[in-house]
Design an enzyme around this catalytic site. Structure first.
Site: not given
Length: 256
Positions: A9, A11, A196
């Site tokens: 991922d 961001d 996250d």
């Protein structure tokens, strides 16, 4: 062909939540490159956004998973199909007004509005609005009304997923689907995934090893099966600092 393939991922994971920098992860990025291990970006960002980051990260010809798994970006390809996005917008606009009004998607916003809510520059926000497969947006009503909104879209074949900041509409493909497709394409024997936010959960569980990067700016990821067995682990630090530590530790353990 590569034995290990890494999926990440962006961001809040490889990129810092506040300034979108990957600088703290550079040692691990260099280690991956030195060993020829593919790094596959897996993000809610569009192909237009990923193209810029892909070049900055020097990822060569490796593909990337875009728009939360709804599409695959392939460097050098100019092919693009806006039909899935048009179908999403049509389904959204077919909702009763009381369900449609609380959702403001990127297609309802100007570049300046997207820049304001994301912290992106106006130019980067324009790239974020070049969508082909999915529609992120902000929900501005109660959770109960949101549940009705999600049900109504499901009846129209549209899936909704909550990410770090947005509720995103798509035709149902996830990052896990992209992981499986690209892992098979590259002949991966082992896969490592890092993320996250809740929209990373499927990808983390689909990989042989998953790393949950600490998230101090959103709901984060609840306990997952595999944490007790060590196939899913968590970082002590957030963002690219945690990413760097985790990847270096795993590379130290794995002989590719």
């Amino acid at each position: 062909m590569s034995k290990l393939v890494v999926f990440s991922d962006l961001d809040g994971t490889l990129l810092d939540h506040a300034n979108y920098s990957f600088a703290p992860a550079q040692p691990a990025l260099d280690a991956l490159a030195a060993r020829g291990i593919p790094l596959i970006l897996a993000t809610s960002k569009t192909a237009a956004e990923v193209a810029v980051l892909h070049e900055a990260l020097s990822l060569g010809d490796w593909p990337a998973i875009v728009e939360n798994g709804a599409g695959i970006y392939r460097p050098g390809s100019t092919a693009g199909d806006a039909a899935p996005y048009a179908a999403l917008r049509a389904a959204l606009d077919s909702l009763p007004p009381d369900l449609r009004a609380p959702f403001r998607g990127f297609g309802d916003m100007s570049d300046a509005e997207v820049a304001e809510i994301t912290g992106l520059s106006p130019a980067a926000a324009a790239l974020a609005r070049q969508r082909q497969h999915s529609e992120p947006g902000l929900w501005q009503e109660s959770d109960a009304t949101q549940a009705c909104f999600i049900t109504a879209l499901a009846d129209r074949g549209i899936a909704c997923r909550s990410g770090g900041r947005f509720l995103t509409l798509s035709h149902g493909r996830t990052k896990a689907d992209g992981l499986r497709e690209i892992a098979a394409e590259l002949g991966a024997e082992r896969t490592l995934a890092l993320g996250d936010a809740p929209n990373d959960t499927d990808m983390l569980q689909a990989a042989d090893l998953g790393v949950i990067v600490r998230n101090d700016h959103g709901p984060g990821i609840p306990p997952l099966p595999g944490e007790g067995q060590g196939t899913i682990r968590r970082t002590a630090d957030p963002g690219p600092i945690g990413w760097n530590t985790a990847v270096l530790a795993i590379l130290n353990d794995i002989k590719d």
